[in-house]
Structure formats: C-alpha cells, structure tokens
Write a protein that holds these residues in place. Structure first.
Motif, mmCIF file in Angstrom:
data_model
loop_
_atom_site.group_PDB
_atom_site.id
_atom_site.type_symbol
_atom_site.label_atom_id
_atom_site.label_comp_id
_atom_site.label_asym_id
_atom_site.label_seq_id
_atom_site.Cartn_x
_atom_site.Cartn_y
_atom_site.Cartn_z
ATOM 1 N N SER A 186 37.165 -24.992 -1.038
ATOM 2 C CA SER A 186 36.272 -25.533 -0.006
ATOM 3 C C SER A 186 36.737 -25.156 1.390
ATOM 4 C CB SER A 186 36.198 -27.063 -0.128
ATOM 5 O OG SER A 186 35.693 -27.445 -1.380
ATOM 6 N N PHE A 187 38.028 -25.330 1.645
ATOM 7 C CA PHE A 187 38.546 -25.028 2.973
ATOM 8 C C PHE A 187 38.630 -23.522 3.223
ATOM 9 C CE2 PHE A 187 40.011 -29.474 2.826
ATOM 10 C CZ PHE A 187 39.521 -29.889 4.062
ATOM 11 N N SER A 188 38.768 -22.734 2.164
ATOM 12 C CA SER A 188 38.741 -21.279 2.318
ATOM 13 C C SER A 188 37.363 -20.831 2.801
ATOM 14 C CB SER A 188 39.065 -20.596 0.986
ATOM 15 O OG SER A 188 40.368 -20.900 0.567
ATOM 16 N N ILE A 189 36.323 -21.409 2.203
ATOM 17 C CA ILE A 189 34.953 -21.074 2.588
ATOM 18 C C ILE A 189 34.666 -21.544 4.010
ATOM 19 C CG2 ILE A 189 32.521 -21.541 2.083
ATOM 20 C CD1 ILE A 189 33.329 -21.685 -0.891
ATOM 21 N N ILE A 190 35.101 -22.766 4.318
ATOM 22 C CA ILE A 190 34.905 -23.296 5.675
ATOM 23 C C ILE A 190 35.628 -22.429 6.692
ATOM 24 C CG2 ILE A 190 35.414 -25.238 7.212
ATOM 25 C CD1 ILE A 190 35.032 -27.085 4.770
ATOM 26 N N SER A 191 36.848 -21.997 6.352
ATOM 27 C CA SER A 191 37.628 -21.146 7.244
ATOM 28 C C SER A 191 36.900 -19.841 7.536
ATOM 29 C CB SER A 191 38.997 -20.857 6.610
ATOM 30 O OG SER A 191 39.718 -19.930 7.397
ATOM 31 N N GLY A 192 36.359 -19.221 6.484
ATOM 32 C CA GLY A 192 35.614 -17.973 6.677
ATOM 33 C C GLY A 192 34.382 -18.184 7.538
ATOM 34 N N PHE A 193 33.689 -19.294 7.309
ATOM 35 C CA PHE A 193 32.483 -19.614 8.075
ATOM 36 C C PHE A 193 32.810 -19.827 9.551
ATOM 37 C CE2 PHE A 193 29.601 -22.869 9.827
ATOM 38 C CZ PHE A 193 28.392 -22.202 9.711
ATOM 39 N N VAL A 194 33.888 -20.561 9.816
ATOM 40 C CA VAL A 194 34.286 -20.840 11.199
ATOM 41 C C VAL A 194 34.652 -19.550 11.927
ATOM 42 C CG1 VAL A 194 36.074 -21.923 12.625
ATOM 43 C CG2 VAL A 194 34.989 -23.218 10.793
ATOM 44 N N LEU A 195 35.345 -18.633 11.231
ATOM 45 C CA LEU A 195 35.717 -17.369 11.856
ATOM 46 C C LEU A 195 34.489 -16.515 12.171
ATOM 47 C CD1 LEU A 195 38.913 -16.333 9.850
ATOM 48 C CD2 LEU A 195 38.770 -16.960 12.260
ATOM 49 N N ILE A 196 33.485 -16.565 11.301
ATOM 50 C CA ILE A 196 32.241 -15.822 11.569
ATOM 51 C C ILE A 196 31.545 -16.398 12.801
ATOM 52 C CG2 ILE A 196 29.929 -15.311 10.702
ATOM 53 C CD1 ILE A 196 31.102 -15.184 7.893
ATOM 54 N N VAL A 197 31.490 -17.734 12.886
ATOM 55 C CA VAL A 197 30.887 -18.385 14.060
ATOM 56 C C VAL A 197 31.677 -18.024 15.322
ATOM 57 C CG1 VAL A 197 30.379 -20.601 15.158
ATOM 58 C CG2 VAL A 197 29.906 -20.281 12.724
ATOM 59 N N GLY A 198 33.005 -18.019 15.211
ATOM 60 C CA GLY A 198 33.843 -17.651 16.348
ATOM 61 C C GLY A 198 33.593 -16.224 16.801
ATOM 62 N N SER A 199 33.377 -15.314 15.850
ATOM 63 C CA SER A 199 33.117 -13.917 16.210
ATOM 64 C C SER A 199 31.754 -13.760 16.881
ATOM 65 C CB SER A 199 33.197 -13.017 14.967
ATOM 66 O OG SER A 199 32.206 -13.349 14.016
ATOM 67 N N LEU A 200 30.815 -14.658 16.558
ATOM 68 C CA LEU A 200 29.522 -14.632 17.256
ATOM 69 C C LEU A 200 29.709 -14.985 18.733
ATOM 70 C CD1 LEU A 200 27.195 -16.365 14.618
ATOM 71 C CD2 LEU A 200 27.038 -13.994 15.409
ATOM 72 N N GLY A 201 30.614 -15.942 19.005
ATOM 73 C CA GLY A 201 30.916 -16.286 20.391
ATOM 74 C C GLY A 201 31.567 -15.111 21.122
#
Length: 367
Positions: A277-292
C-alpha cells in the motif's frame, strides 16, 4: 499411444512460452489502443502469468540489454551540437530539479517510516527515485538495511511510473492543445527497412563496443548509456545514422517489457499489505510531485508540458526515452535531465547516504 513428456522447467521451453505471452500482451494492448503497447502489454502479460500460471516465465537480462542498446542508439541520434548547448544552459535547472525531487523523497520517507514501523534508512534507500540498481547495490553495502523492502519499493515505483506516465501523457492533461517539440528532429521514425542506410552497420558495431566499454567502466545502465555516448560522438562528428523502423522500436520495447514484468517479487516481503500500500502511495506522490516540477520547468525554459513532465518524472532514462520518442517530445532535453539525475544519484547520493546513516546510527545509540 505413449504419453509425451514435456519438461516445463527447461529454460528454452520457458523462454518460448514467455515470448508467446509477451507477443499476446503487446497485441492486446495494441487492440485496446493503450499508449506504448509493446512495452506495457508484455510487461503486464508476464507479470500476470508469473503469478497465476504453472509455467514460470523466463526472460534473461541479455535480451533486455539488446533492447537497451536499440533505445540507446535512438536517444543518441537526438544529440546534436545545438542540443548539447541547450543542455549545458539548463545544467543549473537540472541540479535544482534533482535536489528538489530527492529532498521531497527524503521528507516523504520519514512519514512512511513512522506509519510502517520500518527503519528510516531502509525506507529512504527505497524511496530515492531514478536509481534502481544503484540503490539496491547501496542497500547491500550498508549494514542493517532490509534489501527486500528496498528492492520492492524501488521496483513498485518504477512499474507505477512506467504504467501511469504514458497514460498521463496521452490524457487530455497533456494532449489538449499540446504542441510537441520537434525542433531537435528526434522522434522521426521510418516504417520501411529498405530506408536503412549502410551506416547502420557502423553504428551497430559502435553501440555494442561502447555498451561493453561502459560495463567495464562500471557506468550506470551501461547498455543504455554506452550506445548513447557512442552514437552521440558519431552524430556530432558528422556521421549521421538512420532512424529505425517502427518494428525494431516495438521489438526493443518488448525485450525490455518482458524483463521489467518479472522484477516485482513479493514472496519474501514482510507485512505485505502495508508495504504494498505504501509503495503504491509513494509512487503516486512522486508522480504528483513531478507534475509540480513540470510547471516550474515549463515556466523557466518554455519547453512543452510533455517534455517538462518526462524530464521531471522519477522513472528510468530508458523508459522515459521510449515515451519521449513515441510522443515526439524533445528527446535530448528529456534524456539530459534523466541522465543528470542518474549521475547525481550514482556519484553524489551514495557517499552522502553512507555518512548520513552513520550519523543516524550514532544519534540513535545516544538516545
């Protein structure tokens, strides 16, 4: 009638079986109009069959390396004198983007560590983006690091990036009103083998030589970086190689997709549900961060949003290069940012982390 015995443990039988699954996966993704189908389709097919089938898929790293050499050649063609000047001008931005992304990962790793109960050094090593092989190697060198969790975090992030970045790039978020960068001439491909000039043989030899030289020099991802360097040297020197047919590019994606799909193994993982779960959340957060970071990059250098996003995305240079090629983004800029992050992670991050972990241990012992 005698029963026919088939040795399903035989590597050649498993290899042929895996190839059939990869082709089927690619064809299915072509039919449903998925982006980069010959990377995502085979990756998905072998990932599924490795978990539900009786025959264990087999896809040796040597086949992945062939795919990397092909991609490396394609990326190398995008490096011209003008492209290199543009990259040099953006070096400060590359440093800024890399430091922001790694710092963002380090802060987020604190939260994951507290929620999962896994020690911070292990989580941090697993969360550093864009350095899969280097972080796994680092985890082997540092005492007390849980290598299974590090590998799982890195590979889960990588697979999420590979799967979701193409979907984002193909979505209205980027495609609506998008004008792709074609200024560097990259992304042009030919669909006819007959259009290949004899110079392709020169480039093939150079790419293979530089791939093995890169391996000997212990460069990060040598079978990708070596051909990039060799092709770029010839290209800048005035020897121009031909673009590759679409079929060769599809084959390179299939060769890489098969290997990536087999990477994710959770057999030895503790607290599977929580870690996954946290691996998936981590990947999602990094993708959102790269959008910024994309917004920042577009504003600073006026690149197209898709070029900015692929430059900032925390994936591997090979996968981002394939996607950039497919959508006709500025391949040299995307590669420049990804390459800078790889070298930064390869040379700067490990010594710093080793020092930090020693400091972390000393502080924890005092407490």
């Amino acid at each position: 009638m005698k029963n026919i015995y088939v040795d399903w443990e035989n590597k050649w039988i498993r290899l042929v079986w895996t190839l059939v699954m990869l082709v089927i996966g690619g064809m299915v993704f072509v039919l449903i109009h998925m982006p980069i189908p010959w990377l995502l389709g085979p990756m998905t097919a072998v990932f599924i069959t490795s978990r539900i089938g009786k025959i264990k898929p087999y896809w040796p790293v040597q086949l992945r390396n062939v795919g990397l050499i092909i991609v490396g050649y394609t990326i190398g063609l995008s490096f011209t004198k003008e492209a290199l000047i543009q990259i040099v001008h953006q070096l400060p931005s590359m440093l800024l983007m890399t430091v922001i992304m790694i710092s963002f990962s380090a802060v987020f790793a604190i939260l994951i560590s507290k929620l999962t109960g896994v020690d911070y050094p292990t989580i941090l090593t697993g969360c550093i983006p864009g350095g899969l092989s280097q972080m796994i190697t680092l985890g082997e060198e540092i005492k007390g690091i849980d290598l299974t969790i590090v590998t799982f975090l890195q590979i889960t992030r990588l697979m999420m990036i590979i799967f979701f970045v193409p979907l984002l790039v193909a979505s209205p978020l980027f495609s609506a009103g998008e004008t792709f960068d074609l200024s560097n001439g990259a992304g042009k491909i030919t669909s006819h083998w007959a259009e290949l000039s004899p110079t392709i043989l020169i480039f093939a030899v150079i790419c293979i030589i530089f791939a093995f030289l890169g391996k000997k020099a212990k460069l990060p991802t040598p079978f990708l970086l070596g051909p990039i360097i060799g092709t770029a040297i010839l290209n800048i020197g005035g020897v121009h190689g031909p673009s590759l047919p679409t079929s060769i590019m599809d084959i390179s994606q299939l060769l890489m997709g098969g290997y990536i799909g087999l990477l994710l193994k959770s057999d030895q993982l503790k607290n599977k549900a929580k870690t996954i779960s946290f691996s998936i959340i981590s990947g999602f957060v990094l993708i959102v961060g790269s959008l910024g970071l994309t917004l920042l990059l577009v504003k600073m250098h006026h690149v197209s949003p898709v070029t900015g996003f692929l430059s900032a995305a925390p994936g591997g240079m090979d996968q981002m290069g394939i996607i950039a090629h497919e959508v006709h983004a500025n391949l040299s800029i995307v590669t420049g940012y990804q390459l800078f992050r790889i070298f930064f992670i390869f040379f700067i991050v490990p010594p710093f982390l080793k020092w930090f972990f020693k400091y972390f241990d000393r502080k924890r012992l005092k407490i």
